[in-house]
Scaffold this motif. Sequence first.
Motif, PDB file in Angstrom:
ATOM      1  N   ALA A  71       0.832  -1.211   0.000  1.00  0.00           N
ATOM      2  CA  ALA A  71       0.000   0.000   0.000  1.00  0.00           C
ATOM      3  C   ALA A  71       0.864   1.258   0.000  1.00  0.00           C
ATOM      4  CB  ALA A  71      -0.931   0.001   1.212  1.00  0.00           C
ATOM      5  N   VAL A  72       2.083   1.161   0.511  1.00  0.00           N
ATOM      6  CA  VAL A  72       3.009   2.294   0.547  1.00  0.00           C
ATOM      7  C   VAL A  72       3.868   2.317  -0.714  1.00  0.00           C
ATOM      8  CG1 VAL A  72       4.912   3.377   1.830  1.00  0.00           C
ATOM      9  CG2 VAL A  72       3.033   2.280   3.069  1.00  0.00           C
ATOM     10  N   CYS A  73       4.297   1.151  -1.175  1.00  0.00           N
ATOM     11  CA  CYS A  73       5.126   1.037  -2.380  1.00  0.00           C
ATOM     12  C   CYS A  73       4.702  -0.213  -3.142  1.00  0.00           C
ATOM     13  CB  CYS A  73       6.609   0.956  -2.002  1.00  0.00           C
ATOM     14  SG  CYS A  73       7.699   0.672  -3.418  1.00  0.00           S
ATOM     15  N   ASP A  74       4.121  -0.009  -4.303  1.00  0.00           N
ATOM     16  CA  ASP A  74       3.604  -1.114  -5.103  1.00  0.00           C
ATOM     17  C   ASP A  74       4.748  -1.831  -5.817  1.00  0.00           C
ATOM     18  OD1 ASP A  74       1.931  -2.869  -6.380  1.00  0.00           O
ATOM     19  OD2 ASP A  74       1.188  -1.427  -7.847  1.00  0.00           O
ATOM     20  N   HIS A  75       5.295  -2.834  -5.131  1.00  0.00           N
ATOM     21  CA  HIS A  75       6.385  -3.645  -5.670  1.00  0.00           C
ATOM     22  C   HIS A  75       6.025  -5.112  -5.424  1.00  0.00           C
ATOM     23  CE1 HIS A  75      10.295  -5.516  -6.159  1.00  0.00           C
ATOM     24  NE2 HIS A  75      10.673  -4.412  -6.795  1.00  0.00           N
ATOM     25  N   TYR A  80       0.484  -7.100   0.404  1.00  0.00           N
ATOM     26  CA  TYR A  80      -0.818  -6.434   0.461  1.00  0.00           C
ATOM     27  C   TYR A  80      -1.285  -6.406   1.922  1.00  0.00           C
ATOM     28  CZ  TYR A  80      -1.239  -6.881  -4.618  1.00  0.00           C
ATOM     29  OH  TYR A  80      -1.040  -6.778  -5.968  1.00  0.00           O
ATOM     30  N   ASP A  81      -2.198  -5.499   2.217  1.00  0.00           N
ATOM     31  CA  ASP A  81      -2.724  -5.389   3.583  1.00  0.00           C
ATOM     32  C   ASP A  81      -3.324  -6.703   4.073  1.00  0.00           C
ATOM     33  OD1 ASP A  81      -1.905  -2.756   3.560  1.00  0.00           O
ATOM     34  OD2 ASP A  81      -3.939  -1.909   3.554  1.00  0.00           O
ATOM     35  N   TRP A  82      -4.046  -7.415   3.207  1.00  0.00           N
ATOM     36  CA  TRP A  82      -4.664  -8.671   3.635  1.00  0.00           C
ATOM     37  C   TRP A  82      -3.601  -9.713   3.989  1.00  0.00           C
ATOM     38  CZ3 TRP A  82      -3.734 -13.171   1.028  1.00  0.00           C
ATOM     39  CH2 TRP A  82      -3.307 -13.083  -0.298  1.00  0.00           C
ATOM     40  N   GLN A  83      -2.431  -9.648   3.322  1.00  0.00           N
ATOM     41  CA  GLN A  83      -1.356 -10.569   3.657  1.00  0.00           C
ATOM     42  C   GLN A  83      -0.761 -10.220   5.026  1.00  0.00           C
ATOM     43  OE1 GLN A  83       0.745  -9.805  -0.149  1.00  0.00           O
ATOM     44  NE2 GLN A  83       0.913 -12.047  -0.290  1.00  0.00           N
ATOM     45  N   ILE A  84      -0.598  -8.928   5.282  1.00  0.00           N
ATOM     46  CA  ILE A  84      -0.095  -8.489   6.586  1.00  0.00           C
ATOM     47  C   ILE A  84      -1.046  -8.958   7.684  1.00  0.00           C
ATOM     48  CG2 ILE A  84       0.379  -6.448   8.006  1.00  0.00           C
ATOM     49  CD1 ILE A  84       1.237  -5.072   5.276  1.00  0.00           C
ATOM     50  N   MET A  85      -2.336  -8.852   7.441  1.00  0.00           N
ATOM     51  CA  MET A  85      -3.320  -9.289   8.439  1.00  0.00           C
ATOM     52  C   MET A  85      -3.285 -10.807   8.635  1.00  0.00           C
ATOM     53  SD  MET A  85      -4.454  -6.611   9.738  1.00  0.00           S
ATOM     54  CE  MET A  85      -5.729  -7.331  10.750  1.00  0.00           C
ATOM     55  N   ILE A 115      10.008   4.750   7.370  1.00  0.00           N
ATOM     56  CA  ILE A 115       9.081   4.811   8.510  1.00  0.00           C
ATOM     57  C   ILE A 115       7.634   4.680   8.046  1.00  0.00           C
ATOM     58  CG2 ILE A 115       8.191   6.351  10.327  1.00  0.00           C
ATOM     59  CD1 ILE A 115      10.885   5.202  11.076  1.00  0.00           C
ATOM     60  N   ARG A 116       7.313   5.150   6.846  1.00  0.00           N
ATOM     61  CA  ARG A 116       5.931   5.027   6.328  1.00  0.00           C
ATOM     62  C   ARG A 116       5.479   3.568   6.315  1.00  0.00           C
ATOM     63  NH1 ARG A 116       7.434   8.927   1.883  1.00  0.00           N
ATOM     64  NH2 ARG A 116       7.083  10.941   2.855  1.00  0.00           N
ATOM     65  N   HIS A 117       6.400   2.664   6.004  1.00  0.00           N
ATOM     66  CA  HIS A 117       6.049   1.239   5.991  1.00  0.00           C
ATOM     67  C   HIS A 117       5.760   0.746   7.410  1.00  0.00           C
ATOM     68  CE1 HIS A 117       6.875   0.329   1.742  1.00  0.00           C
ATOM     69  NE2 HIS A 117       7.754   1.328   1.842  1.00  0.00           N
TER      70      HIS A 117
END
Length: 187
Positions: A71-75, A80-85, A115-117
């Motif tokens: 979500a911060v850097c599309d690489h 993805y957020d759902w993976q982090i969750m 830090i944004r990540h």
Amino acid sequence: MTLTWNYANELGDGAEIQRNGGLTEFGRKVVKLMQEKGMIVDISHADIKTFEDCMSISTRPVIASHSNARAVCDHPRNLYDWQIMEIKRTGGVVGINFYAQFINNSKKAGVTSLIRHIEHICEIAGDGAVGIGADFDGMDALPAGIRGVEDLDLVFNELAKLNYSDTAIQKIAGGNFLRVFSDVLSV
């Protein structure tokens, strides 16, 4: 143990080159055996299908030892957020990668961009789901001012300026990974 690098192997597909198969049958056996034996499964470098397959059979904490927030850097190497969750759901941790390309898709980044990540993962999954996974070996583009582990204080000082508590900073600095190690070793 990291299941793949950027390319497909005998265990599953990597983030950059895939066969669209996810975990192989052998890969599924390896993940189950790793968790039975108290080994930590690392999904950094895995593609989405391999990630999904791994999470569907995991019963213990899973980590992404050196991955950032997509979500911060599309690489393709970022999550993805759902993976982090999903990682949080297992009790795992995402270790922030310091490679500039994964921070902002360029060869130049600063500590603020890094830090944004951390902030993004804290916002969506809490400070118990993020750590440092710098990946200092073999990288050619670090954030400005960071040469190696000797400069990690720049990250922690910036978090303190952003009003992160000492407890949160200690968790991010290594406490979360120590918790995972303890959880996995208690097999």
